[in-house]
Design a protein around this motif. Structure first.
Motif, PDB file in Angstrom:
ATOM      1  N   SER A  35       3.241   5.834  -3.033  1.00 25.13           N
ATOM      2  CA  SER A  35       4.465   6.485  -3.505  1.00 25.13           C
ATOM      3  C   SER A  35       4.490   6.581  -5.030  1.00 25.13           C
ATOM      4  O   SER A  35       4.818   7.634  -5.597  1.00 25.13           O
ATOM      5  N   LEU A  36       4.127   5.474  -5.704  1.00 28.05           N
ATOM      6  CA  LEU A  36       4.099   5.465  -7.172  1.00 28.05           C
ATOM      7  C   LEU A  36       3.053   6.440  -7.710  1.00 28.05           C
ATOM      8  O   LEU A  36       3.299   7.133  -8.704  1.00 28.05           O
ATOM      9  N   LYS A  37       1.911   6.493  -7.049  1.00 24.51           N
ATOM     10  CA  LYS A  37       0.851   7.410  -7.485  1.00 24.51           C
ATOM     11  C   LYS A  37       1.308   8.862  -7.351  1.00 24.51           C
ATOM     12  O   LYS A  37       1.062   9.700  -8.235  1.00 24.51           O
ATOM     13  N   GLU A  38       1.985   9.150  -6.250  1.00 27.53           N
ATOM     14  CA  GLU A  38       2.480  10.513  -6.042  1.00 27.53           C
ATOM     15  C   GLU A  38       3.513  10.889  -7.112  1.00 27.53           C
ATOM     16  O   GLU A  38       3.473  11.989  -7.664  1.00 27.53           O
ATOM     17  N   ILE A  39       4.410   9.958  -7.413  1.00 27.80           N
ATOM     18  CA  ILE A  39       5.417  10.204  -8.455  1.00 27.80           C
ATOM     19  C   ILE A  39       4.739  10.401  -9.804  1.00 27.80           C
ATOM     20  O   ILE A  39       5.056  11.335 -10.561  1.00 27.80           O
ATOM     21  N   ARG A  40       3.778   9.508 -10.121  1.00 33.21           N
ATOM     22  CA  ARG A  40       3.073   9.594 -11.405  1.00 33.21           C
ATOM     23  C   ARG A  40       2.360  10.928 -11.562  1.00 33.21           C
ATOM     24  O   ARG A  40       2.475  11.598 -12.595  1.00 33.21           O
ATOM     25  N   ASP A  41       1.624  11.298 -10.553  1.00 37.65           N
ATOM     26  CA  ASP A  41       0.833  12.527 -10.635  1.00 37.65           C
ATOM     27  C   ASP A  41       1.726  13.760 -10.753  1.00 37.65           C
ATOM     28  O   ASP A  41       1.399  14.711 -11.487  1.00 37.65           O
ATOM     29  N   LYS A  42       2.837  13.758 -10.056  1.00 33.41           N
ATOM     30  CA  LYS A  42       3.763  14.891 -10.134  1.00 33.41           C
ATOM     31  C   LYS A  42       4.385  14.984 -11.526  1.00 33.41           C
ATOM     32  O   LYS A  42       4.478  16.072 -12.105  1.00 33.41           O
ATOM     33  N   GLN A  43       4.800  13.836 -12.066  1.00 32.77           N
ATOM     34  CA  GLN A  43       5.378  13.818 -13.416  1.00 32.77           C
ATOM     35  C   GLN A  43       4.349  14.277 -14.442  1.00 32.77           C
ATOM     36  O   GLN A  43       4.661  15.059 -15.344  1.00 32.77           O
ATOM     37  N   ALA A  44       3.138  13.786 -14.321  1.00 39.57           N
ATOM     38  CA  ALA A  44       2.085  14.137 -15.281  1.00 39.57           C
ATOM     39  C   ALA A  44       1.778  15.639 -15.240  1.00 39.57           C
ATOM     40  O   ALA A  44       1.575  16.267 -16.286  1.00 39.57           O
ATOM     41  N   GLU A  45       1.771  16.201 -14.024  1.00 38.52           N
ATOM     42  CA  GLU A  45       1.491  17.634 -13.895  1.00 38.52           C
ATOM     43  C   GLU A  45       2.607  18.463 -14.532  1.00 38.52           C
ATOM     44  O   GLU A  45       2.346  19.441 -15.236  1.00 38.52           O
ATOM     45  N   GLU A  46       3.848  18.057 -14.314  1.00 37.40           N
ATOM     46  CA  GLU A  46       4.979  18.790 -14.882  1.00 37.40           C
ATOM     47  C   GLU A  46       5.025  18.656 -16.410  1.00 37.40           C
ATOM     48  O   GLU A  46       5.341  19.612 -17.122  1.00 37.40           O
ATOM     49  N   LEU A  47       4.678  17.461 -16.912  1.00 36.01           N
ATOM     50  CA  LEU A  47       4.718  17.212 -18.349  1.00 36.01           C
ATOM     51  C   LEU A  47       3.441  17.666 -19.049  1.00 36.01           C
ATOM     52  O   LEU A  47       3.389  17.699 -20.283  1.00 36.01           O
ATOM     53  N   LYS A  48       2.407  17.963 -18.245  1.00 32.86           N
ATOM     54  CA  LYS A  48       1.088  18.351 -18.776  1.00 32.86           C
ATOM     55  C   LYS A  48       0.514  17.266 -19.692  1.00 32.86           C
ATOM     56  O   LYS A  48       0.104  17.513 -20.819  1.00 32.86           O
ATOM     57  N   LEU A  93       8.534   6.647 -13.542  1.00 29.40           N
ATOM     58  CA  LEU A  93       8.119   6.148 -12.229  1.00 29.40           C
ATOM     59  C   LEU A  93       9.305   5.787 -11.337  1.00 29.40           C
ATOM     60  O   LEU A  93       9.125   5.265 -10.231  1.00 29.40           O
ATOM     61  N   ASN A  94      10.511   6.046 -11.845  1.00 29.04           N
ATOM     62  CA  ASN A  94      11.748   5.758 -11.095  1.00 29.04           C
ATOM     63  C   ASN A  94      11.871   4.278 -10.738  1.00 29.04           C
ATOM     64  O   ASN A  94      12.317   3.927  -9.640  1.00 29.04           O
ATOM     65  N   LEU A  95      11.461   3.402 -11.661  1.00 26.38           N
ATOM     66  CA  LEU A  95      11.533   1.958 -11.411  1.00 26.38           C
ATOM     67  C   LEU A  95      12.773   1.355 -12.073  1.00 26.38           C
ATOM     68  O   LEU A  95      13.231   1.816 -13.105  1.00 26.38           O
ATOM     69  N   SER A 142       2.662  -2.329  -7.515  1.00 24.62           N
ATOM     70  CA  SER A 142       2.933  -2.292  -6.072  1.00 24.62           C
ATOM     71  C   SER A 142       2.947  -3.672  -5.434  1.00 24.62           C
ATOM     72  O   SER A 142       3.416  -3.823  -4.298  1.00 24.62           O
ATOM     73  N   LEU A 143       2.457  -4.683  -6.144  1.00 20.08           N
ATOM     74  CA  LEU A 143       2.421  -6.037  -5.572  1.00 20.08           C
ATOM     75  C   LEU A 143       3.804  -6.661  -5.621  1.00 20.08           C
ATOM     76  O   LEU A 143       4.462  -6.683  -6.662  1.00 20.08           O
ATOM     77  N   GLU A 144       4.224  -7.211  -4.498  1.00 21.51           N
ATOM     78  CA  GLU A 144       5.570  -7.783  -4.417  1.00 21.51           C
ATOM     79  C   GLU A 144       5.741  -9.007  -5.304  1.00 21.51           C
ATOM     80  O   GLU A 144       6.853  -9.318  -5.739  1.00 21.51           O
ATOM     81  N   ASP A 145       4.637  -9.712  -5.584  1.00 22.56           N
ATOM     82  CA  ASP A 145       4.733 -10.913  -6.412  1.00 22.56           C
ATOM     83  C   ASP A 145       4.295 -10.643  -7.854  1.00 22.56           C
ATOM     84  O   ASP A 145       4.040 -11.566  -8.616  1.00 22.56           O
ATOM     85  N   GLY A 146       4.184  -9.389  -8.239  1.00 23.50           N
ATOM     86  CA  GLY A 146       3.724  -9.045  -9.581  1.00 23.50           C
ATOM     87  C   GLY A 146       4.860  -8.966 -10.597  1.00 23.50           C
ATOM     88  O   GLY A 146       6.039  -8.900 -10.245  1.00 23.50           O
ATOM     89  N   GLU A 147       4.494  -8.976 -11.880  1.00 22.35           N
ATOM     90  CA  GLU A 147       5.476  -8.889 -12.963  1.00 22.35           C
ATOM     91  C   GLU A 147       5.190  -7.692 -13.865  1.00 22.35           C
ATOM     92  O   GLU A 147       5.673  -7.629 -14.991  1.00 22.35           O
ATOM     93  N   GLU A 148       4.419  -6.739 -13.370  1.00 20.11           N
ATOM     94  CA  GLU A 148       3.973  -5.618 -14.192  1.00 20.11           C
ATOM     95  C   GLU A 148       5.127  -4.719 -14.634  1.00 20.11           C
ATOM     96  O   GLU A 148       5.068  -4.100 -15.694  1.00 20.11           O
ATOM     97  N   LYS A 149       6.185  -4.669 -13.846  1.00 14.99           N
ATOM     98  CA  LYS A 149       7.320  -3.796 -14.168  1.00 14.99           C
ATOM     99  C   LYS A 149       7.901  -4.120 -15.541  1.00 14.99           C
ATOM    100  O   LYS A 149       8.335  -3.223 -16.273  1.00 14.99           O
ATOM    101  N   LYS A 160       0.838  -1.202   0.000  1.00 15.62           N
ATOM    102  CA  LYS A 160       0.000   0.000   0.000  1.00 15.62           C
ATOM    103  C   LYS A 160       0.874   1.254   0.000  1.00 15.62           C
ATOM    104  O   LYS A 160       0.589   2.238  -0.695  1.00 15.62           O
ATOM    105  N   LYS A 161       1.952   1.200   0.780  1.00 14.72           N
ATOM    106  CA  LYS A 161       2.870   2.338   0.842  1.00 14.72           C
ATOM    107  C   LYS A 161       3.531   2.563  -0.512  1.00 14.72           C
ATOM    108  O   LYS A 161       3.679   3.714  -0.962  1.00 14.72           O
ATOM    109  N   LEU A 162       3.903   1.468  -1.188  1.00 11.22           N
ATOM    110  CA  LEU A 162       4.523   1.591  -2.515  1.00 11.22           C
ATOM    111  C   LEU A 162       3.531   2.149  -3.522  1.00 11.22           C
ATOM    112  O   LEU A 162       3.892   2.988  -4.360  1.00 11.22           O
ATOM    113  N   TYR A 163       2.271   1.711  -3.434  1.00 12.18           N
ATOM    114  CA  TYR A 163       1.239   2.229  -4.340  1.00 12.18           C
ATOM    115  C   TYR A 163       1.102   3.732  -4.181  1.00 12.18           C
ATOM    116  O   TYR A 163       1.062   4.473  -5.181  1.00 12.18           O
TER     117      TYR A 163
END
Length: 357
Positions: free
Chosen positions: A308-321, A355-357, A337-344, A303-306
């Motif tokens: 954090s990622l949302k905050e990064i995404r929204d900030k990048q999107a606002e700056e890039l418009k 997203l700084n991944l 954000s799931l530890e067992d996921g392969e979405e990256k 949940k904490k990672l989610y």
């Protein structure tokens, strides 16, 4: 429209056009299909613009269009909202383009909020297109002059539009983002799309049905598919999705009158009753399983990672418009954000970098 614009529907006409096509590095291209009028959908028209020539090519004539696709190989195809065009051309001739430039996705990457072809042409070039034939029956022959003009307009201005957008993508250092998106479009849509027959019949609203009702829905869905092919009409025009689900729900409900679809011919109604009867005759063990949804509790760290990622995404999107969902949708953020996921590994490199991944 150039003076040489015309409809190509004979082999001699195609042969005469191909040398000019082979000489160019780029091709403005669009297609028309018959998804609103026929089933299954098919390619009905190709609109092609090259330097000095704008043509319509009729794949519904006795034309062998394979030489056309051979000539299109290794060209840069300028398209707008290319996903369905790519699917149609692959289905028609197993055609996979070498590279494309999708003006819709270029506009989205640049932050345009209105990115329809007409929106972009009006804003950037000052041209307004007539969209009166948007829902026309493209199997109709002969094509009316209005339909021809409508179709040609969809490819006619793609070069001018693509040049403007490409310049802006370079200025904003986003051209590589767009190239990655276009490569993914080719990968996902220029390929065989096998319908998952184990899932296709599970329509919206079916998740609460019993196993017996699911059997009825499955059998009647297959019945509707056969009827659609026979009638050459989209399945929804035979019986609506929600009506199939309602039928499946009420057949075995003793407290509710069975809700049969309206306005069926006698033949069609009787064949639908037979399909329902076959489902009722099935052994209980052979009825479809109710899908199990396996939900696990989200860990605090996830949940904490989610967040954090949302905050990064929204900030990048606002700056890039740009639209935040271009970087990652909510569901993508959850999966990331799931530890067992392969979405990256599934998102594009430019999205990972933002997203700084």
């Amino acid at each position: 429209m150039t003076e040489s614009s015309h409809l190509i529907d004979t082999q001699d006409q195609l042969k005469e056009f191909l040398p000019a096509l082979r000489k160019t590095d780029w091709v403005g291209l669009d297609t028309e299909a018959d998804s609103l009028h026929s089933y299954p959908e098919k390619l009905c028209l190709l609109q092609i613009s090259i330097p000095g020539k704008d043509v319509l090519i009729d794949p519904l004539s006795s034309l062998d269009i394979s030489p056309l696709f051979e000539a299109l190989n290794k060209k840069e195809l300028l398209m707008h909202g290319s996903d369905n065009d790519l699917r149609l051309m692959y289905a028609a001739n197993k055609f996979v383009p070498d590279r494309i430039f999708d003006t819709m996705w270029a506009a989205r990457v640049l932050g345009f909020t209105a990115f329809g072809l007409n929106d972009l042409l009006s804003k950037l070039i000052g041209i307004t297109l007539d969209k009166g034939s948007q829902k026309a029956n493209w199997t109709r022959r002969p094509l009316t002059e209005k339909m021809k003009l409508y179709a040609l307009n969809d490819s006619l201005h793609l070069r001018s539009l693509a040049d403007l957008l490409k310049t802006e993508l370079k200025t904003k250092a986003r051209l590589s983002w767009h190239q990655q998106i276009c490569e993914r479009l080719i990968e996902e849509h220029s390929s065989n799309r096998q319908l998952d027959l184990d899932q296709a019949w599970r329509l919206k609203g079916s998740s609460k049905l019993t196993r017996r009702s699911l059997a009825i829905l499955k059998e009647t869905w297959h019945w509707r598919e056969q009827e659609a092919v026979k009638a050459n009409k989209p399945p929804y025009f035979i019986v609506r999705h929600e009506d199939l689900v309602r039928l499946a729900e009420t057949v075995i409900d003793r407290d509710t009158k069975t809700v049969w679809p309206h306005k069926l011919s006698t033949r069609r109604f009787n064949s639908l009753r037979e399909a329902v009867g076959q489902a009722l005759d099935l052994d209980s063990d052979n009825c479809p399983e109710i899908p199990q949804v396996n939900r696990r509790r989200i860990k605090a760290s996830e949940k904490k990672l989610y967040e954090s990622l949302k905050e990064i995404r929204d900030k990048q999107a606002e700056e890039l418009k740009i639209d935040p969902t271009l970087i990652a949708s909510r569901s993508t953020l959850v999966k990331l954000s799931l530890e067992d996921g392969e979405e990256k590994e599934k998102i594009l490199p430019w999205q990972r970098n933002l997203l700084n991944l």
